[in-house]
Design a protein around this motif. Sequence first.
Motif, PDB file in Angstrom:
ATOM      1  N   LEU A   1       0.835  -1.208   0.000  1.00  0.00           N
ATOM      2  CA  LEU A   1       0.000   0.000   0.000  1.00  0.00           C
ATOM      3  C   LEU A   1       0.866   1.253   0.000  1.00  0.00           C
ATOM      4  CD1 LEU A   1      -2.778  -1.085   2.529  1.00  0.00           C
ATOM      5  CD2 LEU A   1      -2.769  -1.258   0.029  1.00  0.00           C
ATOM      6  N   THR A   2       1.600   1.410  -1.056  1.00  0.00           N
ATOM      7  CA  THR A   2       2.522   2.543  -1.131  1.00  0.00           C
ATOM      8  C   THR A   2       1.799   3.870  -1.346  1.00  0.00           C
ATOM      9  OG1 THR A   2       2.806   2.092  -3.495  1.00  0.00           O
ATOM     10  CG2 THR A   2       4.421   1.130  -1.972  1.00  0.00           C
ATOM     11  N   ASN A   3       0.492   3.817  -1.714  1.00  0.00           N
ATOM     12  CA  ASN A   3      -0.287   5.048  -1.894  1.00  0.00           C
ATOM     13  C   ASN A   3      -1.055   5.434  -0.634  1.00  0.00           C
ATOM     14  OD1 ASN A   3       0.315   5.460  -4.708  1.00  0.00           O
ATOM     15  ND2 ASN A   3      -1.011   3.712  -5.153  1.00  0.00           N
ATOM     16  N   LEU A   4      -0.827   4.703   0.439  1.00  0.00           N
ATOM     17  CA  LEU A   4      -1.600   4.926   1.654  1.00  0.00           C
ATOM     18  C   LEU A   4      -1.452   6.365   2.141  1.00  0.00           C
ATOM     19  CD1 LEU A   4      -3.399   2.994   3.264  1.00  0.00           C
ATOM     20  CD2 LEU A   4      -1.512   2.684   4.866  1.00  0.00           C
ATOM     21  N   ASN A   5      -2.610   6.977   2.387  1.00  0.00           N
ATOM     22  CA  ASN A   5      -2.636   8.353   2.845  1.00  0.00           C
ATOM     23  C   ASN A   5      -3.081   8.459   4.300  1.00  0.00           C
ATOM     24  OD1 ASN A   5      -4.544  11.011   3.135  1.00  0.00           O
ATOM     25  ND2 ASN A   5      -2.776  11.451   1.825  1.00  0.00           N
ATOM     26  N   LYS A   6      -3.984   7.541   4.702  1.00  0.00           N
ATOM     27  CA  LYS A   6      -4.536   7.600   6.051  1.00  0.00           C
ATOM     28  C   LYS A   6      -4.634   6.178   6.592  1.00  0.00           C
ATOM     29  CE  LYS A   6      -8.479   9.380   8.688  1.00  0.00           C
ATOM     30  NZ  LYS A   6      -9.755  10.147   8.607  1.00  0.00           N
ATOM     31  N   LEU A   7      -4.095   5.974   7.790  1.00  0.00           N
ATOM     32  CA  LEU A   7      -4.099   4.661   8.417  1.00  0.00           C
ATOM     33  C   LEU A   7      -4.549   4.795   9.860  1.00  0.00           C
ATOM     34  CD1 LEU A   7      -3.386   1.623   8.458  1.00  0.00           C
ATOM     35  CD2 LEU A   7      -1.032   2.283   9.039  1.00  0.00           C
ATOM     36  N   SER A   8      -5.552   3.989  10.235  1.00  0.00           N
ATOM     37  CA  SER A   8      -6.052   4.003  11.605  1.00  0.00           C
ATOM     38  C   SER A   8      -5.790   2.653  12.248  1.00  0.00           C
ATOM     39  CB  SER A   8      -7.546   4.324  11.636  1.00  0.00           C
ATOM     40  OG  SER A   8      -8.025   4.309  12.957  1.00  0.00           O
TER      41      SER A   8
END
Length: 761
Positions: free
Chosen positions: A359-366
């Motif tokens: 997930l190299t495009n991940l912008n938001k992680l909870s």
Amino acid sequence: MSDQNLLRKMWHIPHLVLIVLMCSNVWAFNGELAELECPDDCDCHYFRVNWMTDCSDSNLTEIPYDELSLNVYVLDLNDNLISDVQPFPADIKMRRIQLAHNSMTEVKKESFAGLNYLIDADFSGNRITKIDPDAFDDSPGFITLELQSNPLAEVEGPFLSIKSLLYLDISNCSLRRLNENFFSNITSLSTLDLSENPLNVIDDNKGFYPLISLETLKLSHCNLSWISNDAFSKQGRLKTLELSGNNLYKTDWSAVLNNLIRLESFDLRKSGLVHLPETMFDMNLYLRTVILAENDLINLDVASTLGNLQQLDVLDLSYCNLTLPLSEDAFANATKIRTLYLSGNSLFASDLLVALAPLTNLNKLSLSNCGLSRLPDTFHKFLSLQELDISHNPLNDAFVKLLAPLETLEYLNMGYSNLSYIHPASFSKMTSMRRLVLSGNDVNSLEAGLFGDLTRLESLELNFCGLRRPLNATLFFNNFTYTDLTELRLAGNPLRVSPTGPLLPKQLSRLQTLDLGNCNLTFLPAEAFYWTRNITNLILMGNHFSYPSDLRFLEILPKLEMLDLRYNNLTTFSPKQISLNPNVEKLKLIGNPWKCDCSVAELWDWAHLIKGDLSILEGSTIAAEHITVGKSKRKKLLACHYDTVKQPLPIVISKTVPGRKPFLKSQRTLTASNRTWAKYVRESGCEPMPTLQRTARAAIQPEGYVSDEWVHMKLAHHQQNTWALAALNSIMVYVALMSILGLTYLISQKRTNQPISDKDN
């Protein structure tokens, strides 16, 4: 005729039309748009460019038909005792009627006959059991109907016959069955909300078949246990489907979703799911948002079920009780995911290390509430990661090494993480940080230099941290101004404030928003904001300020725009308290025990006449959120009370006061000691204060001597003039649009070699 000649001809058209409209506007301003009628129990005013009549919460048992203006645009009758609606006056131009939370039991056709301009109606929260299908036959442009929270009786045949209807809310209406002709005469619907009806099942009766234009369907909390395979077979245009809060473990999802090829958003939160077939989303290749949160998906294989959703942007798997380890191919095909919620699952840093790698495009992680005691060493791979939520984890005090890779992070939430100590070097490498949340950690004291390296920080939240004193200078670099740090939130801390001296250090001189709500404050020293004079938004709600003299600190805040004093102990407030704050645009004063006296009228007149905008007093009049479709219309309004212990309720005698609308009746007897500010000001007879009159005179009088009568006249028409300017702007926009349309038409005729007639010219 060349295109240039066409342009020359068209140039004169808007000028001629504008002259005609301006002339007609002058006539309307002096006649039709003069001060309109207003019922005695209502507040009337212009909202944007439309005449609003707010009769909400007035203990009305019937609608004041004879007192209504024919030009009313929105009629708000919410929260009254009205049980019967009689026909409205002929030629009334009402666009929206709000009758929510009354005592209606039926919607009859004769009640709404002749309402040719009606567009929206809200009857939510009544006792309506029956609706005439033809109730709105005289309203050809009717598009929105809200009936939520009414005990509708079972319907045999078509529910409504409104060809133009686009939005229908019949949620929480006790509907148990939808016959196959229920929607047959409202086939244009694009949004339908059926949530919170005990439907139990969506069977094969073809109930949804007529709704071929439907784009949004809400069936949340309907006690659904099963949906038939063909239930949505005709909804090929459906983009949003909400089914949260049901018990749909028996449903064949592959068949149900088979025809929804345009589906973009799918919500199955808390729907009793225990197993998802691998072919569930095979035909839904345009899905961008999938919400599966709060289902018991113990054995979910993420890769098999979600692997084909290559356009997936948002995935919510929070609180799904995931027990299978997240494998390295869990998100191998869904590499476009930018927002991923995994909160509430018992996760391990080692599994996250391999699963999140694609997930190299991940912008938001909870990863909130995941039982994590350390973080995976993988954040250096997320070059686009901007937001990380690791709150509510037992992270204790081990941070320096774990947070070191997060050099590009802009938002970090580690609130409620059982912290009692934060090492001063914890954020030394996080120089891109813009928002940091540490709320809910019992950090009674903060170490020197803790925030020193956060030179780009814009927002710092330290709510409910047990702080006994505000931030001091040692937390930041000496002799350095944090120019980006504009927001500081310290709500819920039991602050002990010194009787003298500044509250915050000089490094925070660029601060604009400060939240000191619920800090048990009874006062602040006059020099409290000596170093932070750029504050524009000051939140002091939920404290114990009792007297205007407690607010002397406002004198050194010349840039103040918003002051929040809700739910304090204030009984009076005067414009002189903010006379040195000329930029104030919003005062929030709801929830204080205001006394009904002329100080209320003084503040009202200041907002109306001097500031030129009543909305500066939040809760003074109807606002945009009170007429928004699909939301609660219940308002919190500014209110005051008469002291009935010392004196009985007064008899209101109609008086002629500049800037106030006269009553139609000569005198009225009040029946309630609580009054909204709008009603009190109108019925009080309080004259505008001389200081306000002088200020208004100085602002609007021409050179030379001007009589008091002239000033009174100007005060009375101040709001009307403001409206006229807005109306003129609307006319100019309209003329410009019409000119563009005409020009486009003529040029198209020319380019297609069609003859241009004299009529066209």
